[in-house]
Motif scaffolding. Structure first.
Motif, PDB file in Angstrom:
ATOM      1  N   ARG A   1      21.131  77.792  14.045  1.00 34.27           N
ATOM      2  CA  ARG A   1      22.501  77.448  13.659  1.00 34.27           C
ATOM      3  C   ARG A   1      22.577  76.085  12.972  1.00 34.27           C
ATOM      4  O   ARG A   1      23.671  75.563  12.749  1.00 34.27           O
ATOM      5  CB  ARG A   1      23.389  77.396  14.904  1.00 34.27           C
ATOM      6  CG  ARG A   1      23.692  78.750  15.485  1.00 34.27           C
ATOM      7  CD  ARG A   1      24.485  78.628  16.767  1.00 34.27           C
ATOM      8  NE  ARG A   1      25.049  79.929  17.114  1.00 34.27           N
ATOM      9  CZ  ARG A   1      26.333  80.253  16.935  1.00 34.27           C
ATOM     10  NH1 ARG A   1      27.183  79.376  16.459  1.00 34.27           N
ATOM     11  NH2 ARG A   1      26.752  81.456  17.248  1.00 34.27           N
TER      12      ARG A   1
ATOM     13  N   ALA B   1      28.515  72.770  28.224  1.00 31.36           N
ATOM     14  CA  ALA B   1      29.445  73.747  27.659  1.00 31.36           C
ATOM     15  C   ALA B   1      29.596  74.942  28.603  1.00 31.36           C
ATOM     16  O   ALA B   1      30.704  75.447  28.821  1.00 31.36           O
ATOM     17  CB  ALA B   1      28.959  74.201  26.287  1.00 31.36           C
ATOM     18  N   TYR B   2      28.494  75.385  29.195  1.00 32.36           N
ATOM     19  CA  TYR B   2      28.561  76.473  30.172  1.00 32.36           C
ATOM     20  C   TYR B   2      29.306  76.044  31.427  1.00 32.36           C
ATOM     21  O   TYR B   2      30.097  76.807  31.988  1.00 32.36           O
ATOM     22  CB  TYR B   2      27.144  76.954  30.536  1.00 32.36           C
ATOM     23  CG  TYR B   2      26.726  78.158  29.736  1.00 32.36           C
ATOM     24  CD1 TYR B   2      26.127  78.002  28.492  1.00 32.36           C
ATOM     25  CD2 TYR B   2      26.957  79.447  30.188  1.00 32.36           C
ATOM     26  CE1 TYR B   2      25.758  79.098  27.733  1.00 32.36           C
ATOM     27  CE2 TYR B   2      26.597  80.548  29.438  1.00 32.36           C
ATOM     28  CZ  TYR B   2      25.995  80.374  28.215  1.00 32.36           C
ATOM     29  OH  TYR B   2      25.655  81.465  27.472  1.00 32.36           O
TER      30      TYR B   2
ATOM     31  N   THR C   1      31.534  76.149  19.534  1.00 26.73           N
ATOM     32  CA  THR C   1      30.930  76.186  20.866  1.00 26.73           C
ATOM     33  C   THR C   1      31.154  77.547  21.510  1.00 26.73           C
ATOM     34  O   THR C   1      30.234  78.136  22.070  1.00 26.73           O
ATOM     35  CB  THR C   1      31.536  75.076  21.746  1.00 26.73           C
ATOM     36  OG1 THR C   1      31.348  73.837  21.077  1.00 26.73           O
ATOM     37  CG2 THR C   1      30.858  75.019  23.102  1.00 26.73           C
TER      38      THR C   1
ATOM     39  N   GLU D   1      34.958  72.586  16.216  1.00 22.60           N
ATOM     40  CA  GLU D   1      33.914  72.298  17.195  1.00 22.60           C
ATOM     41  C   GLU D   1      34.039  73.244  18.402  1.00 22.60           C
ATOM     42  O   GLU D   1      33.068  73.838  18.849  1.00 22.60           O
ATOM     43  CB  GLU D   1      34.023  70.834  17.635  1.00 22.60           C
ATOM     44  CG  GLU D   1      33.122  70.422  18.781  1.00 22.60           C
ATOM     45  CD  GLU D   1      31.683  70.164  18.350  1.00 22.60           C
ATOM     46  OE1 GLU D   1      30.809  70.217  19.220  1.00 22.60           O
ATOM     47  OE2 GLU D   1      31.452  69.914  17.150  1.00 22.60           O
TER      48      GLU D   1
ATOM     49  N   LYS E   1      21.699  73.322  14.288  1.00 24.37           N
ATOM     50  CA  LYS E   1      22.095  72.278  15.229  1.00 24.37           C
ATOM     51  C   LYS E   1      20.943  71.370  15.645  1.00 24.37           C
ATOM     52  O   LYS E   1      21.146  70.420  16.407  1.00 24.37           O
ATOM     53  CB  LYS E   1      22.742  72.908  16.469  1.00 24.37           C
ATOM     54  CG  LYS E   1      24.118  73.504  16.172  1.00 24.37           C
ATOM     55  CD  LYS E   1      24.817  73.961  17.427  1.00 24.37           C
ATOM     56  CE  LYS E   1      26.220  74.477  17.129  1.00 24.37           C
ATOM     57  NZ  LYS E   1      27.108  73.434  16.577  1.00 24.37           N
TER      58      LYS E   1
ATOM     59  N   ARG F   1      33.004  76.008  30.563  1.00 27.09           N
ATOM     60  CA  ARG F   1      33.618  77.322  30.344  1.00 27.09           C
ATOM     61  C   ARG F   1      33.719  78.123  31.640  1.00 27.09           C
ATOM     62  O   ARG F   1      34.721  78.753  31.921  1.00 27.09           O
ATOM     63  CB  ARG F   1      32.807  78.126  29.320  1.00 27.09           C
ATOM     64  CG  ARG F   1      33.503  79.405  28.887  1.00 27.09           C
ATOM     65  CD  ARG F   1      32.609  80.312  28.056  1.00 27.09           C
ATOM     66  NE  ARG F   1      31.534  80.899  28.870  1.00 27.09           N
ATOM     67  CZ  ARG F   1      30.667  81.782  28.399  1.00 27.09           C
ATOM     68  NH1 ARG F   1      30.715  82.151  27.118  1.00 27.09           N
ATOM     69  NH2 ARG F   1      29.719  82.272  29.168  1.00 27.09           N
TER      70      ARG F   1
ATOM     71  N   LEU G   1      19.579  77.341  18.772  1.00 30.76           N
ATOM     72  CA  LEU G   1      20.304  76.167  18.266  1.00 30.76           C
ATOM     73  C   LEU G   1      19.796  75.788  16.870  1.00 30.76           C
ATOM     74  O   LEU G   1      20.580  75.498  15.963  1.00 30.76           O
ATOM     75  CB  LEU G   1      20.127  74.972  19.223  1.00 30.76           C
ATOM     76  CG  LEU G   1      20.808  75.100  20.591  1.00 30.76           C
ATOM     77  CD1 LEU G   1      20.369  73.966  21.519  1.00 30.76           C
ATOM     78  CD2 LEU G   1      22.335  75.087  20.445  1.00 30.76           C
TER      79      LEU G   1
ATOM     80  N   ASP H   1      31.634  80.373  20.052  1.00 28.04           N
ATOM     81  CA  ASP H   1      30.802  81.316  19.321  1.00 28.04           C
ATOM     82  C   ASP H   1      29.342  81.197  19.768  1.00 28.04           C
ATOM     83  O   ASP H   1      28.658  82.188  20.006  1.00 28.04           O
ATOM     84  CB  ASP H   1      30.953  81.003  17.829  1.00 28.04           C
ATOM     85  CG  ASP H   1      30.261  82.033  16.974  1.00 28.04           C
ATOM     86  OD1 ASP H   1      30.372  83.215  17.319  1.00 28.04           O
ATOM     87  OD2 ASP H   1      29.613  81.648  15.987  1.00 28.04           O
ATOM     88  N   LEU H   2      28.888  79.955  19.915  1.00 31.01           N
ATOM     89  CA  LEU H   2      27.513  79.696  20.355  1.00 31.01           C
ATOM     90  C   LEU H   2      27.291  80.273  21.752  1.00 31.01           C
ATOM     91  O   LEU H   2      26.301  80.960  22.009  1.00 31.01           O
ATOM     92  CB  LEU H   2      27.245  78.186  20.349  1.00 31.01           C
ATOM     93  CG  LEU H   2      25.932  77.732  20.989  1.00 31.01           C
ATOM     94  CD1 LEU H   2      24.747  78.170  20.142  1.00 31.01           C
ATOM     95  CD2 LEU H   2      25.903  76.214  21.158  1.00 31.01           C
ATOM     96  N   LEU H   3      28.234  80.002  22.656  1.00 27.07           N
ATOM     97  CA  LEU H   3      28.064  80.497  24.028  1.00 27.07           C
ATOM     98  C   LEU H   3      28.101  82.023  24.066  1.00 27.07           C
ATOM     99  O   LEU H   3      27.357  82.633  24.836  1.00 27.07           O
ATOM    100  CB  LEU H   3      29.134  79.909  24.949  1.00 27.07           C
ATOM    101  CG  LEU H   3      29.112  78.385  25.145  1.00 27.07           C
ATOM    102  CD1 LEU H   3      29.993  77.983  26.317  1.00 27.07           C
ATOM    103  CD2 LEU H   3      27.708  77.838  25.331  1.00 27.07           C
TER     104      LEU H   3
ATOM    105  N   LEU I   1      24.418  71.928  25.899  1.00 27.31           N
ATOM    106  CA  LEU I   1      24.562  73.367  26.113  1.00 27.31           C
ATOM    107  C   LEU I   1      24.947  73.666  27.564  1.00 27.31           C
ATOM    108  O   LEU I   1      25.863  74.455  27.843  1.00 27.31           O
ATOM    109  CB  LEU I   1      23.237  74.039  25.754  1.00 27.31           C
ATOM    110  CG  LEU I   1      23.176  75.551  25.732  1.00 27.31           C
ATOM    111  CD1 LEU I   1      24.223  76.118  24.790  1.00 27.31           C
ATOM    112  CD2 LEU I   1      21.772  75.998  25.293  1.00 27.31           C
TER     113      LEU I   1
END
Lengths: 540, 68
Positions: free
Chosen positions: A439, A402-403, B40, B36, A441, A406, A436, B42-44, A399
C-alpha cells in the motif's frame, strides 16, 4: 569517516508447519534447504549442495584473548562441526519428525543437505532448529539491505516449493526473533575491523549505542518478559533475552557484546565483530540504519572519538528503554545523570556529525546515513507514530493500535499476538509488513526485482563474487566452500584444490571477472588462476 | 522448472494489485483526517481477511526450539 566497510547479516528464521504443529523443527529446517536446492537445480540444472569447509571455524576463540575448552562449552557453541540430520540432532529439537521426514526429490542426489553455498555468495543452512541465511559479504549498508532482503526471497522460494510438493505439510517462515514462549533466535551482524584496535575500546564505545539502538531500528514485540507473559508492547524483539554485558555465548547468558573471535579472514590483520543484540528487520530503512549507524560508530571507535558514556546498568537499561514505546523512559549514567534512549542516540549522532566534519566523508552513503539518522531522531522526538514508514516497531505498533481502537482489544488479546507474528511472515500475501509495503506505507530502498536478482547474483566488490561465481560456473567441480575458501575437485589433479580467500576485498568482479568469462571449463579456470606451477594470486 | 519459478512471482503480482488509497494532493486538515481514517478502515478490512484463522490456537502453536 565512513559507513563503508566489509559487513554482512545472518538471519535465523522462525519455522512452523501449522497443519503439523508437533513437527520437528530441525527436519522442517532441512526441508527449506533441500527445497531451495531443488529449486536451483530445477531452474539452472546445477547441483547446488556444497559442503561447508570448517577448517577456519573457531567459535570458541574469545576476542579478549583466550579460548574456551570444548568440554566447558555449551553444545550449541560447537558450530565448527558439520550438522548432521541424525537421531541426536532431531532429539535436541524435540517434537517428532513430520510424516514425510526428508525433502528429497531425487533419491540418488546424495541424501539430505544441511548446508548450501548459494550463487549470490550466501550460505543457507540448518542452524540448530532454524533455517539460517548468512548474507554474502558486502561493502556498504545499502548493499547489506539488498542481500539481507534477498535471504527472505530465498526462503520464500523454498517454502513455495514445499507447498507444491504432494505429501508435505506447508511450512511457514517468519523473520522474527522469538516465539514469545521463552525462545529467541538471532539476527546477527558482522563488521570487519582492524585487529590492532583493542577489544576493550569496542566494548565501551558500543554498549550505550546498542542499549539505545532499538529506538531507531527495533522490530517491536507484543508481550514483556521472555515468555511474553506480561501484557504490553515493547520496542525490541530481543532485549528481554539478554543477561550479560560481554561474553562468548550466543544461545545462553546472551551478552550485549559478543566476543566470538572468528575472523574468517587474515587473523593477524582483521577481526570480525559479531553483533548478536539486533532484531531481524522487515523494513529496508530499518536494516539500512541499523548497519549504517553501527558502521559509523565503529569508525568513531577506531579513531578514538566515540562519545564517552557509561551506563549504570546496561542490561537493565536495554530492557527499560525497550519497554517504553513513548520513548520517555530514563536510564542512569555512572555520572548520576538520567537520559532517554533518544538522548543516547542523539549523543552518538552529534559525535558522528563532528567526526565526519573533522575527517571529511569519503562516500555519499555516509552523508545519507547521517541525514536519515538525524531526521528520524527528530521525528521520533516529535511523535514516534510519524516514523511508521521507516521503523518496524512503529509500523507494527500503529497497526496494533488501530486494531485496539477499532475492536477495544486488551494487549493480552491473542489477535494482537497474531498480528505481531504475522507481521514477519515472509509471504507477500500473508505477511503484514508486505501488505503495508504494497500500500506504499513502507519506505523502500529497492524494488522487488532488484531484491530477487540479489538472491542469485553476488555483490561485485568482495570475495563473495568469487565464491558465488565459482558455484554458478562450476557446480560440479566445486565440492566445498566457506567464507575463506573454495575447494575444487578436478580429475586432472590428484589433490583437492583449496583456494583460500582470506582477504575479503579480493576475488572481486574487477579482479576475477575476466577469468570466469574466459575459462571454458573448471580445468581452464584453475590453470588460469593458479597456473601449472604457481600463478596470479587473485583470490588470496 | 522455469514455470515453477514464475509461480513464485505470482505472490508478488497479487501484492501489486492492491492500490493505495488515493489522497487528494493538498487536503484540507479535516478531509485529510477523514482520508486517513478511511484508509485505516480499508487497511484493517484487508488485514482481517489475511490474518490466520483462530488466532489463539495459531499463536499457541508457534513454538520454536533454541536459537542463537
Amino acid at each position: 569517516m565512513s559507513v563503508i566497510r566489509v559487513m554482512g547479516t545472518e538471519t535465523e528464521y522462525g519455522i512452523h508447519a501449522p497443519s503439523d504443529p508437533l513437527a520437528n523443527s530441525t527436519v522442517l529446517s532441512s526441508q527449506i534447504i533441500n527445497a531451495y536446492a531443488a529449486t536451483v537445480r530445477g531452474g539452472k540444472g546445477n547441483l547446488a549442495g556444497t559442503r561447508w569447509d570448517y577448517t577456519d571455524e573457531e567459535p570458541l576463540h574469545d576476542a579478549r584473548g583466550w579460548s574456551v575448552s570444548r568440554e566447558n562449552a555449551d553444545p550449541s557453541q560447537l558450530t565448527d562441526m558439520p550438522p548432521v540430520l541424525d537421531a541426536e540432532q532431531i532429539a535436541l529439537a524435540g517434537g517428532r519428525p513430520p510424516s514425510n521426514e526428508f525433502y528429497s526429490e531425487e533419491p540418488g542426489s546424495g541424501g539430505v543437505l544441511m548446508n548450501m553455498v548459494l550463487s549470490n555468495g550466501a550460505r543457507l543452512y540448518v542452524d540448530h532448529a532454524h533455517p539460517e541465511y548468512s548474507s554474502p559479504e558486502v561493502t556498504s549498508p545499502r548493499d547489506a539491505v539488498l542481500w539481507d532482503k534477498a535471504g527472505d526471497v530465498v526462503v520464500l522460494q523454498a517454502l513455495r516449493r514445499i507447498g507444491r510438493t504432494p505429501g508435505f505439510a506447508p511450512v511457514n517462515v517468519y523473520k522474527n526473533n522469538t516465539d514469545n514462549k521463552s525462545v529467541s533466535y538471532g539476527a546477527h551482524e558482522n563488521y570487519l575491523m582492524p585487529r590492532s584496535l583493542p577489544f576493550g575500546h569496542i566494548v565501551t564505545g558500543l554498549i550505550p549505542f546498542f542499549v539505545s539502538r532499538p529506538v531507531i531500528c527495533g522490530s517491536g514485540r507484543v508481550g514483556l518478559g521472555t515468555t511474553g507473559r506480561h501484557a504490553g508492547y515493547q520496542i525490541s524483539q530481543r532485549a528481554d533475552f539478554f543477561e550479560a554485558e560481554v561474553g562468548l555465548e550466543t544461545t545462553i547468558r546472551r551478552p550485549i557484546i559478543n566476543t566470538r573471535d572468528e575472523p574468517h579472514a587474515v587473523a593477524e590483520k582483521y577481526r570480525r565483530l559479531h553483533v548478536i543484540v539486533g532484531d531481524a528487520n522487515l523494513s529496508e530503512t530499518s536494516i539500512y540504519l541499523r548497519l549504517g549507524t553501527t558502521s559509523l560508530v565503529l569508525s568513531m571507535i577506531e579513531h578514538g572519538e566515540a562519545p564517552r558514556i557509561e551506563l549504570q546498568e546496561p542490561v537493565q537499561a536495554l530492557q527499560a528503554i525497550s519497554h517504553d514505546p513513548t520513548l520517555q523512559q530514563k536510564v542512569a549514567l555512572k555520572d548520576g545523570s538520567m537520559v532517554t534512549g533518544l538522548d543516547l542516540q542523539e549523543m552518538y549522532l552529534e559525535a558522528a556529525q563532528q567526526h565526519c566534519r573533522k575527517h571529511g566523508q569519503d562516500h555519499g552513503q555516509t552523508a545519507d546515513v547521517l541525514q536519515r539518522w538525524a531526521a528520524l531522531l527528530d521525528v521520533l522526538r516529535r511523535d514516534p507514530m510519524d516514523a511508521a514508514a521507516q521503523v518496524d516497531w512503529v509500523a507494527k505498533l500503529k497497526l496494533l493500535q488501530a486494531y485496539r481502537d477499532r475492536d477495544s482489544l486488551e494487549w493480552s488479546d491473542p489477535r494482537l499476538g497474531l498480528i505481531d507474528l504475522q507481521y514477519a511472515d515472509v509471504r507477500p500475501e500473508k505477511g503484514l509488513y508486505h501488505r503495508l509495503a504494497a500500500r506504499g506505507k513502507m519506505e523502500r530502498l529497492f524494488t522487488d526485482e532488484q531484491i530477487a536478482a540479489a538472491a542469485s547474483q553476488p555483490p561485485p566488490d568482495t570475495r563473495a563474487y568469487f565464491r558465488g561465481k565459482c558455484i554458478e560456473h562450476f557446480p560440479v567441480e566445486v565440492v566445498g566452500a566457506s567464507w575463506d575458501s573454495v575447494i575444487f575437485d578436478l580429475p586432472s589433479r590428484r589433490k583437492l584444490q583449496r583456494i583460500p580467500t582470506r582477504e575479503p576485498l579480493r576475488g572481486t568482479r574487477e579482479l576475477t571477472g575476466p577469468l570466469f568469462e574466459q575459462a571454458a571449463s573448471a580445468e581452464e579456470f584453475i590453470s588460469a588462476l593458479l597456473g601449472p606451477e604457481s600463478g596470479p594470486d587473485v583470490a588470496r | 522448472m522455469a514455470t515453477q519459478d514464475r509461480k513464485n512471482v505470482e505472490g508478488r503480482t497479487t501484492e501489486e494489485e492492491y492500490d493505495d488509497v488515493p489522497e487528494s494532493p493538498e487536503p484540507a486538515p479535516e478531509a485529510g483526517a477523514r482520508t486517513e481514517t478511511e484508509g485505516t478502515d480499508d487497511l484493517l478490512d484487508e488485514i482481517d481477511g489475511v490474518l490466520e484463522q483462530n488466532a489463539e490456537e495459531f499463536v499457541r502453536g508457534f513454538v520454536q526450539k533454541g536459537g542463537q
